[in-house]
Structure formats: C-alpha cells, structure tokens
Design an enzyme around this catalytic site. Sequence first.
Site, PDB file in Angstrom:
ATOM      1  N   LYS A  71      -3.767  -1.164  16.999  1.00  0.00           N
ATOM      2  CA  LYS A  71      -3.556  -1.552  15.454  1.00  0.00           C
ATOM      3  C   LYS A  71      -3.305  -3.149  15.462  1.00  0.00           C
ATOM      4  O   LYS A  71      -3.406  -4.393  16.106  1.00  0.00           O
ATOM      5  CB  LYS A  71      -2.877  -0.850  14.339  1.00  0.00           C
ATOM      6  CG  LYS A  71      -2.095   0.691  14.564  1.00  0.00           C
ATOM      7  CD  LYS A  71      -2.684   0.946  13.595  1.00  0.00           C
ATOM      8  CE  LYS A  71      -2.719   2.879  13.876  1.00  0.00           C
ATOM      9  NZ  LYS A  71      -3.971   3.307  13.009  1.00  0.00           N
ATOM     10  N   SER A  77      -8.913   4.282  12.299  1.00  0.00           N
ATOM     11  CA  SER A  77      -8.160   3.838  11.834  1.00  0.00           C
ATOM     12  C   SER A  77      -8.414   1.989  11.870  1.00  0.00           C
ATOM     13  O   SER A  77      -7.673   1.264  10.617  1.00  0.00           O
ATOM     14  CB  SER A  77      -6.901   3.805  12.593  1.00  0.00           C
ATOM     15  OG  SER A  77      -6.673   3.619  13.373  1.00  0.00           O
TER      16      SER A  77
END
Length: 192
Positions: free
Chosen positions: A100, A57
């Site tokens: 993230k 990701s």
Amino acid sequence: MAKDLQEPEKKELTTEEKQKKVRNEIISWILIIAAGFIMALLVNKFVIIKVEIPSSSMENTVMTGDRLIGNRLSYVISKPKRGDIVIFKWPDDRSENYIKRIIGLPNETVTIKDGKVYINHSETPLDEPYLKEPMMPEEDMEFQVPEDCYFCLGDNRNVSEDARYWINKYVPRKDIIGKPLFRYSPKLGLVK
C-alpha cells in the site's frame, strides 16, 4: 642447438593423479555452486523481496498480476515517507504481506472527509495524483497515527481493503519489509 629448442617431454599422469585431478575439479565446482546458492539465499532473505499483486487495490500504479522486486534495505538508514509505496506485514494477519501507499506518518492525524484526505486538520486536502479515480465520499473518518506507526491506503480507494477497514489500523515501523523498486512481469518498469 636443435635439441635445446625442443619442448621438454611431458610426463604421463598416473591413474591415481588423473583421479585426484578430476576429484579436485569436481570439488571446486561443488564449492562454486554451493557458494552461489548460499549467496542467493542470503540476498533473497536480507536484500530483496519478491511480491505478486493479487488485487486491484493499487491500480493504476501497479496492476493485478504484476510481479515486483523490492529492496529490504530501503529503510535501514532512512525513514518511510508519505507517498512511499511499501511492502509490509498486514497488521491483522502478520503471515500475509501487503503493499500500500503511506498516507499518515507517526503522530499525525489523518482525516477522510468528502472523499478527500487531510493531514493534521489542514484546510487543504492531500495532493494525490496517483489515485486511479476520485474517492467516493463515505462517512467522515479520523485516525490518530501512533508513535512509530504508519497509516496506509491503496491507490484505487474505491475498491481497496486498506487501513480504513482493518481491525488494526496502523502498520508498525518494524513490520515494513521493504520498498518495491521495479516490475519484472508481465512487463519491465519502475514502481513509483
């Protein structure tokens, strides 16, 4: 004269004195090892955090299997900024740590339209040179970031299970654990 230059005779230690000397040496080594162990625990608990990247990701910024060291003190005296990569407790299961990139700041509106991100209804999309590839257009989305929270997305948007899909969309400031500093495995390097 020759007698004055001779070294004084060394006194032979008794068995009890030898045992005491050995005991003191052992105790000093135990104290050094214990102090080192306690310092390592404290540094690991309050200064650094180690993470392993389990998915793609955040590619190409960090790759699957990369091991990172982060700084838990990064945001003690400063606030997270847009574009920072952060390590945080996942809002949907606080027992898991996620990594993230911060896209939306507190009290901002984040709009995702035609595969582009817009902040506070800007006409110009956010410049995101770190993306692995252009984001595939999907249905338009809009997020209103609450006070003291952040909106986080992955750099590999087309495969990232990020805030767009979470039940709890926003990362509270208190759940941001730290900021990754460098990769130590499989190769050494800074995380940007």
